[in-house]
Design an enzyme around this catalytic site. Structure first.
Site, PDB file in Angstrom:
ATOM      1  N   GLY A  90       0.666  -1.130   0.082  1.00  0.00           N
ATOM      2  CA  GLY A  90       0.206   0.119   0.008  1.00  0.00           C
ATOM      3  C   GLY A  90       0.992   0.966   0.199  1.00  0.00           C
ATOM      4  CG  HIS A 142      -5.628   5.197  19.408  1.00  0.00           C
ATOM      5  ND1 HIS A 142      -4.775   4.087  18.942  1.00  0.00           N
ATOM      6  CD2 HIS A 142      -6.025   5.890  18.336  1.00  0.00           C
ATOM      7  CE1 HIS A 142      -4.662   4.363  17.646  1.00  0.00           C
ATOM      8  NE2 HIS A 142      -5.464   5.333  17.215  1.00  0.00           N
ATOM      9  NE  ARG A 189      -7.614  16.760  33.298  1.00  0.00           N
ATOM     10  CZ  ARG A 189      -6.960  17.862  33.904  1.00  0.00           C
ATOM     11  NH1 ARG A 189      -7.238  18.363  34.991  1.00  0.00           N
ATOM     12  NH2 ARG A 189      -6.325  18.515  32.783  1.00  0.00           N
TER      13      ARG A 189
HETATM   14  C1  BG6 Z   1      -5.689   7.616  14.259  1.00  0.00           C
HETATM   15  C2  BG6 Z   1      -7.118   7.926  13.859  1.00  0.00           C
HETATM   16  O1  BG6 Z   1      -5.418   6.327  14.718  1.00  0.00           O
HETATM   17  O2  BG6 Z   1      -5.214   8.295  15.275  1.00  0.00           O
HETATM   18  C3  BG6 Z   1      -7.086   9.291  13.411  1.00  0.00           C
HETATM   19  O3  BG6 Z   1      -7.582   7.161  12.825  1.00  0.00           O
HETATM   20  C4  BG6 Z   1      -6.656  10.162  14.424  1.00  0.00           C
HETATM   21  O4  BG6 Z   1      -8.469   9.700  13.083  1.00  0.00           O
HETATM   22  C5  BG6 Z   1      -5.221   9.877  14.940  1.00  0.00           C
HETATM   23  O5  BG6 Z   1      -6.570  11.320  13.737  1.00  0.00           O
HETATM   24  C6  BG6 Z   1      -4.626  10.364  15.748  1.00  0.00           C
HETATM   25  O6  BG6 Z   1      -3.379  10.283  16.085  1.00  0.00           O
HETATM   26  P1  BG6 Z   1      -2.112  11.167  16.938  1.00  0.00           P
HETATM   27  O7  BG6 Z   1      -1.146  10.406  17.143  1.00  0.00           O
HETATM   28  O8  BG6 Z   1      -2.342  12.305  16.095  1.00  0.00           O
HETATM   29  O9  BG6 Z   1      -2.920  11.566  18.258  1.00  0.00           O
END
Ligand code: BG6
Length: 484
Positions: free
Chosen positions: A12, A250, A346
């Site tokens: 990709g 995340h 926090r």
């Molecule tokens: C990505 C998301 O995983 O993380 C995005 O798909 C987001 O939508 C990005 O903008 C944010 O990453 P960082 O490292 O800028 O906080």
């Protein structure tokens, strides 16, 4: 460290992720000597037809100078780009992958590559729809064949499925072709400096160890905000929404590191064992503890359906049912097009019992870890306001990385994680059972949102999100000490 022929194959190669993240990370690893010209070759693979030089030219503008390396930048770039070779082919045809294998093998057998094992790292910067066919092609045609040892590894990016069922199907398919030890599921939040610091902060500081539980902590917020919208990726984003984009991966990964028990050791499997336990202890989400929103103007994007209910904002309270965390809400909050850009953890402590300063409501102790921008760790303490009066005030003990570590260059998450994949360290990658447990938490809510049974509330671009979200945080126990 292993030596020998290392091939990094970016599948990709002409896409956004490859240009903006993967190749720049490889460039910086090369610039700093973590991968060396005589040891490594980089292959870009994608459908479009182009020459090696065309790909190199396209990538050039994404390679920005490292801090303090402005003067040598041109030289750094001209040493890096020739390592890249381009192979074009579809994602589902034998010929394409046979050709790719031929090119990799030619490099492995070439005179200028050092003796030793052959190592093949395949980086999937691909839409997930092609994962199954690409995995099959790699398994059939592109595995490392060296009799001197070596390995084949694959690095896969989210989204890993849309819900529990699709994620499990994907995992089963990939699992039939590759061993878990060959699969690196990347979550770039695990590569961020202050996320990596969480284990150290928690388990190497005596002062935190006895405090880190429901007796002392009132609530924990894990917040992600962006001050821009889905710009140009509305159509893609609309199929997923903020919960799949940010919370399920995340923020949940960060939650694991904040909430997990002390691992037996720092071995990757010991750490991942503890993370899974946290995820498995999360109770089903209570719908009264969810607020989702969509910013006004989101549907102006022509690629977004006019009746979309996809959330661009979400606050979800998670509750961990175990001895340490009973009764402590973990408030996960993420939004696009908000009033600021930041990500932070926090940890808010309870009020002091038997308070003699009448400071209730004037602020609580908070331990804040700011992941970005401007990495910082700070603690809010109540102190005597300097002067003749005996008044209290909330102040901060502040460890701002920019001031404290002026000379240190904090590596990009992708640099660190790609280096881990080369070194074979899976600590900062998501294991299959973690992924499953993460989907188990969010799937029922996601299905209800997809069926319009939970409605996204409108919010103004540049705001804090729907006000119901702040009310929810307060309701479950968060006490505002100042605007965040
Ligand atoms: C990505 C998301 O995983 O993380 C995005 O798909 C987001 O939508 C990005 O903008 C944010 O990453 P960082 O490292 O800028 O906080």
């Amino acid at each position: 460290p292993e030596t020998g022929r290392l091939s990094i194959i970016v599948l990709g190669a002409s896409g956004d992720l490859a240009k903006k993240k993967t190749f720049p990370a490889l460039f910086h690893l090369h610039r700093q000597g973590f991968i060396e010209s005589h040891d490594v070759h980089i292959f870009g693979y994608a459908r479009s037809k182009m020459s090696d030089d065309e790909l190199r030219d396209r990538l050039r503008r994404y390679l920005t100078p490292g801090k303090g390396c402005e003067e040598t930048h041109d030289e750094d770039v001209s040493k890096f780009l020739p390592l890249i070779k381009y192979v074009s082919g579809p994602y589902d045809s034998e010929e394409g992958f046979q050709l790719l294998d031929k090119e990799i093998s030619a490099y492995e057998l070439s005179k200028d590559s050092k003796e030793g094992s052959s190592r093949r790292l395949f980086y999937f910067a691909l839409p997930p729809s092609v994962y199954p066919s690409v995995c099959k092609m790699l398994k059939n045609f592109c595995m490392n064949k060296s009799d001197l040892g070596g390995w084949t590894r694959i690095v896969v990016e989210k989204p890993f499925g849309r819900d529990l069922k699709s994620a499990e199907e994907l995992s089963t398919h990939i699992g039939e072709l590759f061993n878990e030890s060959q699969i690196y599921r990347i979550d770039h939040y695990l590569g961020k400096e202050l996320v990596q610091n969480l284990l150290v902060l928690r388990f190497a500081n005596r002062m935190f160890v006895p405090l880190w539980n429901h007796t002392n902590i009132s609530n924990v917020q894990i917040v992600f905000k962006e001050d821009f919208g889905t710009e140009g990726r509305g159509g893609y984003f609309d199929q997923y929404g903020i919960i799949r984009d940010i919370l399920q991966n995340h923020l949940l990964q960060v939650l694991c590191l904040v909430a997990m028990e002390r691992p037996v050791s720092l071995k990757p499997e010991h750490i991942r064992d503890e993370k899974v336990k946290v995820l498995q202890s999360v109770l089903p989400i209570n719908e009264d503890e969810v607020v989702i929103g969509q910013y006004e103007g989101y549907k102006d994007d022509p690629t977004v359906p006019k009746d979309s209910n996809t959330p661009t904002f979400a606050t979800v309270v998670l509750r961990i049912h175990n001895e340490r965390w009973e009764g402590v809400p973990f408030i996960l909050k993420a939004g696009k097009t908000m009033n600021s850009k930041k990500a932070e953890i926090r940890v808010q402590f309870k009020d002091v019992p038997g308070d003699i300063f009448n400071s209730k409501g004037k602020g609580r102790n908070e331990f804040v870890i700011r992941l970005q921008p401007s990495e910082a760790i700070y603690m809010k303490l109540t102190v005597k306001e300097p002067g003749l009066e005996m008044k209290t005030a909330l102040s901060e003990l502040d460890l701002s990385y920019r001031q404290r570590y002026q000379e240190v260059i904090i590596p990009e998450a992708y640099e660190r994680l790609i280096l881990d994949t080369i070194r074979g360290d899976q600590q900062h990658f998501v294991r299959r059972d973690e992924l499953k447990a993460a989907w188990e938490i969010f799937t029922p809510l996601l299905h209800r949102i997809d069926n319009n049974e939970v409605q996204s509330l409108p919010y103004k671009p540049g705001s804090r999100g729907p006000e119901q979200a702040d009310k929810l945080a307060e309701k479950v126990g968060y006490v505002q000490t100042h605007g965040y």
